[in-house]
Design a protein around this motif. Structure first.
Motif, PDB file in Angstrom:
ATOM      1  N   PRO A   1      28.561  -0.538  22.194  1.00 47.96           N
ATOM      2  CA  PRO A   1      27.681  -1.081  23.242  1.00 47.96           C
ATOM      3  C   PRO A   1      27.039  -0.028  24.158  1.00 47.96           C
ATOM      4  O   PRO A   1      26.318  -0.385  25.083  1.00 47.96           O
ATOM      5  CB  PRO A   1      28.605  -1.995  24.046  1.00 47.96           C
ATOM      6  N   ALA A   2      27.289   1.246  23.889  1.00 48.35           N
ATOM      7  CA  ALA A   2      26.733   2.295  24.757  1.00 48.35           C
ATOM      8  C   ALA A   2      25.209   2.243  24.736  1.00 48.35           C
ATOM      9  O   ALA A   2      24.590   1.897  23.723  1.00 48.35           O
ATOM     10  CB  ALA A   2      27.216   3.669  24.318  1.00 48.35           C
ATOM     11  N   GLU A   3      24.631   2.610  25.854  1.00 49.09           N
ATOM     12  CA  GLU A   3      23.169   2.625  25.988  1.00 49.09           C
ATOM     13  C   GLU A   3      22.534   3.463  24.890  1.00 49.09           C
ATOM     14  O   GLU A   3      23.007   4.559  24.578  1.00 49.09           O
ATOM     15  CB  GLU A   3      22.809   3.200  27.359  1.00 49.09           C
ATOM     16  N   ASN A   4      21.489   2.924  24.282  1.00 46.74           N
ATOM     17  CA  ASN A   4      20.676   3.604  23.282  1.00 46.74           C
ATOM     18  C   ASN A   4      21.311   3.659  21.891  1.00 46.74           C
ATOM     19  O   ASN A   4      20.716   4.192  20.961  1.00 46.74           O
ATOM     20  CB  ASN A   4      20.287   5.016  23.750  1.00 46.74           C
ATOM     21  N   VAL A   5      22.518   3.130  21.687  1.00 46.15           N
ATOM     22  CA  VAL A   5      23.141   3.149  20.368  1.00 46.15           C
ATOM     23  C   VAL A   5      22.571   2.004  19.536  1.00 46.15           C
ATOM     24  O   VAL A   5      22.674   0.836  19.922  1.00 46.15           O
ATOM     25  CB  VAL A   5      24.678   3.054  20.461  1.00 46.15           C
ATOM     26  N   ALA A   6      21.958   2.342  18.403  1.00 41.31           N
ATOM     27  CA  ALA A   6      21.385   1.339  17.510  1.00 41.31           C
ATOM     28  C   ALA A   6      22.404   0.852  16.497  1.00 41.31           C
ATOM     29  O   ALA A   6      22.494  -0.338  16.206  1.00 41.31           O
ATOM     30  CB  ALA A   6      20.157   1.906  16.793  1.00 41.31           C
ATOM     31  N   SER A   7      23.192   1.793  15.935  1.00 39.09           N
ATOM     32  CA  SER A   7      24.204   1.406  14.954  1.00 39.09           C
ATOM     33  C   SER A   7      25.282   2.479  14.865  1.00 39.09           C
ATOM     34  O   SER A   7      25.051   3.648  15.188  1.00 39.09           O
ATOM     35  CB  SER A   7      23.580   1.190  13.570  1.00 39.09           C
ATOM     36  N   VAL A   8      26.461   2.040  14.423  1.00 36.57           N
ATOM     37  CA  VAL A   8      27.590   2.944  14.215  1.00 36.57           C
ATOM     38  C   VAL A   8      28.232   2.580  12.881  1.00 36.57           C
ATOM     39  O   VAL A   8      28.543   1.412  12.634  1.00 36.57           O
ATOM     40  CB  VAL A   8      28.653   2.817  15.337  1.00 36.57           C
ATOM     41  N   LYS A   9      28.413   3.567  12.042  1.00 33.80           N
ATOM     42  CA  LYS A   9      29.153   3.395  10.793  1.00 33.80           C
ATOM     43  C   LYS A   9      30.366   4.304  10.879  1.00 33.80           C
ATOM     44  O   LYS A   9      30.236   5.468  11.275  1.00 33.80           O
ATOM     45  CB  LYS A   9      28.297   3.767   9.582  1.00 33.80           C
ATOM     46  N   THR A  10      31.524   3.791  10.497  1.00 36.42           N
ATOM     47  CA  THR A  10      32.744   4.581  10.616  1.00 36.42           C
ATOM     48  C   THR A  10      33.406   4.779   9.259  1.00 36.42           C
ATOM     49  O   THR A  10      33.288   3.933   8.369  1.00 36.42           O
ATOM     50  CB  THR A  10      33.752   3.912  11.570  1.00 36.42           C
ATOM     51  N   SER A  11      34.094   5.900   9.137  1.00 38.64           N
ATOM     52  CA  SER A  11      34.895   6.199   7.954  1.00 38.64           C
ATOM     53  C   SER A  11      36.249   6.709   8.418  1.00 38.64           C
ATOM     54  O   SER A  11      36.329   7.702   9.153  1.00 38.64           O
ATOM     55  CB  SER A  11      34.218   7.250   7.080  1.00 38.64           C
ATOM     56  N   LEU A  12      37.290   6.038   7.999  1.00 37.00           N
ATOM     57  CA  LEU A  12      38.662   6.403   8.334  1.00 37.00           C
ATOM     58  C   LEU A  12      39.112   7.536   7.414  1.00 37.00           C
ATOM     59  O   LEU A  12      38.937   7.454   6.195  1.00 37.00           O
ATOM     60  CB  LEU A  12      39.568   5.180   8.148  1.00 37.00           C
ATOM     61  N   VAL A  13      39.664   8.584   7.979  1.00 39.17           N
ATOM     62  CA  VAL A  13      40.155   9.710   7.188  1.00 39.17           C
ATOM     63  C   VAL A  13      41.469   9.310   6.526  1.00 39.17           C
ATOM     64  O   VAL A  13      42.404   8.871   7.206  1.00 39.17           O
ATOM     65  CB  VAL A  13      40.350  10.968   8.072  1.00 39.17           C
ATOM     66  N   ILE A  14      41.524   9.465   5.218  1.00 45.14           N
ATOM     67  CA  ILE A  14      42.751   9.176   4.469  1.00 45.14           C
ATOM     68  C   ILE A  14      43.656  10.411   4.478  1.00 45.14           C
ATOM     69  O   ILE A  14      44.830  10.326   4.763  1.00 45.14           O
ATOM     70  CB  ILE A  14      42.430   8.763   3.012  1.00 45.14           C
ATOM     71  N   ARG A  15      43.086  11.548   4.150  1.00 43.84           N
ATOM     72  CA  ARG A  15      43.818  12.812   4.241  1.00 43.84           C
ATOM     73  C   ARG A  15      42.819  13.947   4.354  1.00 43.84           C
ATOM     74  O   ARG A  15      41.659  13.810   3.999  1.00 43.84           O
ATOM     75  CB  ARG A  15      44.768  13.021   3.075  1.00 43.84           C
ATOM     76  N   CYS A  16      43.297  15.072   4.822  1.00 47.64           N
ATOM     77  CA  CYS A  16      42.463  16.256   5.006  1.00 47.64           C
ATOM     78  C   CYS A  16      42.838  17.286   3.946  1.00 47.64           C
ATOM     79  O   CYS A  16      43.998  17.688   3.858  1.00 47.64           O
ATOM     80  CB  CYS A  16      42.669  16.829   6.410  1.00 47.64           C
ATOM     81  N   ALA A  17      41.877  17.695   3.145  1.00 49.27           N
ATOM     82  CA  ALA A  17      42.116  18.691   2.106  1.00 49.27           C
ATOM     83  C   ALA A  17      41.926  20.109   2.635  1.00 49.27           C
ATOM     84  O   ALA A  17      42.492  21.062   2.105  1.00 49.27           O
ATOM     85  CB  ALA A  17      41.188  18.454   0.921  1.00 49.27           C
ATOM     86  N   LYS A  18      41.130  20.261   3.714  1.00 49.99           N
ATOM     87  CA  LYS A  18      40.889  21.584   4.287  1.00 49.99           C
ATOM     88  C   LYS A  18      40.437  21.423   5.728  1.00 49.99           C
ATOM     89  O   LYS A  18      39.586  20.597   6.020  1.00 49.99           O
ATOM     90  CB  LYS A  18      39.821  22.325   3.486  1.00 49.99           C
ATOM     91  N   ASP A  19      41.022  22.219   6.594  1.00 47.91           N
ATOM     92  CA  ASP A  19      40.626  22.250   8.001  1.00 47.91           C
ATOM     93  C   ASP A  19      40.752  23.701   8.445  1.00 47.91           C
ATOM     94  O   ASP A  19      41.779  24.121   8.962  1.00 47.91           O
ATOM     95  CB  ASP A  19      41.526  21.338   8.840  1.00 47.91           C
ATOM     96  N   GLU A  20      39.714  24.472   8.173  1.00 49.27           N
ATOM     97  CA  GLU A  20      39.734  25.910   8.427  1.00 49.27           C
ATOM     98  C   GLU A  20      38.829  26.228   9.608  1.00 49.27           C
ATOM     99  O   GLU A  20      37.614  26.141   9.496  1.00 49.27           O
ATOM    100  CB  GLU A  20      39.241  26.645   7.168  1.00 49.27           C
TER     101      GLU A  20
END
Length: 166
Positions: free
Chosen positions: A131-150
């Motif tokens: 509902p934030a001002e100016n937000v038209a749409s939000v699509k989300t993706s839940l992280v299942i696991r992280c293969a790399k975080d460097e």
């Protein structure tokens, strides 16, 4: 190329500190092959010039109870600079948003969010982000696991490029 403004010792200092920001100046100096006083001067110069932006502990979110990580792709209604800046400010104020990147293309921003559980994230999503001002749409993706975080940058790639140019 920005990295070429630094000499090889500066780049070694940055690579070592990126790998272990807690080492002593004496240890750092030994690893890069100079004595401690000039090493400390170089580190301070790198800090003042903005090459080193800070020192942080790499904490484990799951061990601290943050079980949920989500990427949210946000499209805004207006991409006027004032509206983009306003959204960025709002993102900086939301604790669950850990990273906010403006993109080109269909999506205006991608947000990296963390939450202790799914219901906490859903409350944020439905009560604040969507509902934030100016937000038209939000699509989300839940992280299942992280293969790399460097974190940081690959200094070996930078050194190879400098060697090819020189």
């Amino acid at each position: 190329m920005a990295g070429t403004k630094l000499d090889e010792i500066d780049r070694k200092i940055l690579a070592e500190l990126q790998a272990d920001g807690r080492m002593t100046n004496v240890e750092l100096a030994k690893r890069v092959g100079i004595s401690a006083p000039p090493c400390l001067r170089r580190v301070r110069t790198l800090e003042e010039a903005g090459y080193i932006q800070g020192y942080h502990a790499d904490v484990n979110p799951r061990e601290l109870g943050f079980e949920v990580q989500v990427f949210a792709m946000v499209r805004l209604q207006s991409q006027a600079e004032a509206d983009l800046s306003s959204f960025e400010s709002r993102c900086r104020a939301w604790p669950l948003v850990r990273e906010c990147h403006m993109l080109n293309g269909e999506i205006d921003f991608v947000l990296k969010c963390v939450a202790p559980d799914l219901s906490t994230f859903q409350n944020f999503l439905m009560g604040e982000l969507t509902p934030a001002e100016n937000v038209a749409s939000v699509k989300t993706s839940l992280v299942i696991r992280c293969a790399k975080d460097e974190p940081g940058v690959p200094f070996d790639v930078l050194e190879e490029r400098i060697a090819r140019m020189g």
